[in-house]
Design an enzyme around this catalytic site. Structure first.
Site, short mmCIF file in Angstrom:
data_model
loop_
_atom_site.label_atom_id
_atom_site.label_comp_id
_atom_site.label_asym_id
_atom_site.label_seq_id
_atom_site.Cartn_x
_atom_site.Cartn_y
_atom_site.Cartn_z
CE LYS A 46 -0.43 -0.13 5.03
NZ LYS A 46 -1.15 -0.79 6.12
NE ARG A 145 -7.52 -0.12 10.46
CZ ARG A 145 -6.28 -0.20 9.94
NH1 ARG A 145 -5.38 0.72 10.23
NH2 ARG A 145 -5.93 -1.20 9.16
CE1 TYR A 286 11.96 32.61 0.58
CE2 TYR A 286 11.77 30.24 0.93
CZ TYR A 286 11.62 31.35 0.12
OH TYR A 286 11.15 31.19 -1.15
C1 LIG Z 1 -0.52 -1.90 6.72
C2 LIG Z 1 -1.14 -3.16 7.10
C3 LIG Z 1 -0.34 -4.28 7.34
C4 LIG Z 1 1.17 -4.26 7.33
O1 LIG Z 1 1.67 -3.64 8.48
P1 LIG Z 1 3.25 -3.56 8.76
O2 LIG Z 1 3.33 -3.24 10.19
O3 LIG Z 1 3.81 -2.47 7.91
O4 LIG Z 1 3.83 -4.87 8.43
C5 LIG Z 1 -0.98 -5.48 7.62
N1 LIG Z 1 -2.34 -5.56 7.67
C6 LIG Z 1 -3.13 -4.49 7.46
C7 LIG Z 1 -4.60 -4.64 7.53
C8 LIG Z 1 -2.56 -3.26 7.16
O5 LIG Z 1 -3.34 -2.20 6.97
#
Ligand SMILES: *Cc1c(COP(=O)(O)O)cnc(C)c1O
Length: 394
Positions: A46, A145, A286
């Site tokens: 992702k 969630r 700046y």
């Molecule tokens: C992002 C995510 C993961 C991976 O998490 P990491 O800690 O980066 O390995 C696994 N499961 C879900 C549902 C996620 O949203």
């Protein structure tokens, strides 16, 4: 060095990102050593593969034997589908707009379902196009969630069973609410118990899923009982530790005071754009946030907050030039910032600048950004713009 997928443009970008195939291989091997032989490793890609770049990263992961990819949206699933070079599975864990359901099912992309309505919708669409929808039922275990409420489970199971012509019950899953922090353990233990209880309920009902999966990186590295049939690993795959707690736990279990089984995949580089002398008491850039305490030499770096170099690194971050640390002086601008090179002789326009990664005997870790900017590892990398070209290196 090999630029992947995106065609080389006629002109150069202001920086480049290099991804190390050998580092990734070591990370995959380490993760594999943490799970049983039958457990699938799903690479979580992702947020543009945590900023590493989906189009470059996905084929690299496939080279390491990964055949399962998890994303947060149908848009990202589309990006991964363009990038895969093997017969890999894609799974959407997050937002899937109803309008995209047909495309998703038609392409054999699997997806999380956390409300009953989505099951009905999926079945309808699947029947319409004559293909099965592949479902991972995400159940509520205490994270609050997304997650199907416990009292909808039996209803969902009977629907899945009754409609198995159009719905394939591939997975039962959940996500832990902060397993990287040991202080949350009281919550996590309850989630594990709840998950196992609900899995038993699917067996009692007589319609269990093909796969159970709950583990993210921290769970995979530290809590073997969570790894089950598949793990969804992001952070560790990119060579980052999910938290100091998980790293310390690893050291304790290995009975070591130092160990580096994970390797940073990403290196971020640019070049010196301009060099100049600044007289004592002059201000740099700046405003008045940096006043030269002595005569200085500074280098101008063609990167700014628009390129993912956080503004909170103003007067705090540092880069590597000629193997030495050059501290940021003044504010991070939109497209440039300045560093002090008074202590580094002979710096010239065009010299390599390392923003993240190793140069000679020095390195800048991604973790150091979290320390300077009060962000977490994943926050920094996931914001690296897609426009920066990614190169695969050995
Ligand atoms: C992002 C995510 C993961 C991976 O998490 P990491 O800690 O980066 O390995 C696994 N499961 C879900 C549902 C996620 O949203």
């Amino acid at each position: 060095m090999e630029l992947q997928v995106k065609p080389e443009t006629k002109v150069r970008h202001s920086s480049r990102i290099e991804l190390s195939q050998s580092a990734l291989k070591k990370n995959v091997d380490f993760i594999r050593s943490k799970v049983s032989d039958h457990t699938i490793i799903s690479a979580v890609v992702k947020a543009n593969a945590y900023g590493h770049g989906i189009s470059t990263f996905v084929p690299m992961a496939e080279k390491c034997g990964i055949r399962h990819f998890a994303v947060a949206s149908s848009y990202e699933a589309w990006e991964v589908l363009k990038a895969v070079t093997k017969d890999s599975t894609i799974m959407i864990m997050g937002i899937l707009h109803p309008e995209d359901l047909e495309w998703v099912i038609d392409n054999g992309i699997e997806f999380f379902v956390f409300d009953f309505e989505r099951l009905r919708e999926s079945c309808e669409t699947a029947l319409k196009i004559g293909k099965k929808a592949i479902i991972h039922l995400e159940i509520e275990t205490g994270g609050n969630r997304t997650g199907l409420p416990e009292d909808h489970l039996v209803k969902a199971l009977s629907f899945l069973k009754k409609n198995r012509k159009c719905l394939e019950f591939r997975g039962l899953c959940t996500h832990y609410a902060g397993i990287e922090t040991l202080a949350n353990q009281f919550r996590i233990i309850k989630q594990i118990q709840k998950f196992n209880e609900l899995h038993e309920a699917t067996q009692k009902f007589g319609y269990p899923p093909e796969l159970r999966h709950t583990a993210c990186s921290a769970a995979t590295l530290a809590f073997p009982e969570t790894t089950m049939d598949m793990v969804r690993v992001g952070t560790a795959l990119y060579g980052l530790w999910p938290s100091p707690d998980i790293y310390n736990l690893h050291l304790m279990r290995e009975n070591k005071i130092k160990d580096h089984p994970l390797h940073r995949v990403l290196t971020w580089k640019t070049r010196v754009m301009h060099v100049k002398q600044v007289s004592k008491d002059d201000f740099v850039g700046y405003g008045t946030s940096f006043q030269a305490p002595r005569n200085m030499r500074i280098a101008v770096i063609p990167i700014g907050y628009s390129n993912g170099y956080d503004r909170s690194l103003s007067n705090r971050g540092y880069v590597l030039i000629r193997g030495k640390k050059a501290p940021v002086v003044g504010l991070i601008n939109m497209n440039v910032f300045m560093v002090d090179i008074s202590a580094i002789p002979d710096v010239e326009v065009g010299d390599e600048v390392v923003l993240v990664g190793r140069q000679k005997n020095n390195a800048i870790s991604i973790k150091s950004f979290s320390e300077f900017s009060n962000s977490i590892n994943n926050e920094f990398v996931s914001r690296l713009p897609d426009a920066i070209p990614r190169y695969r290196v050995r």
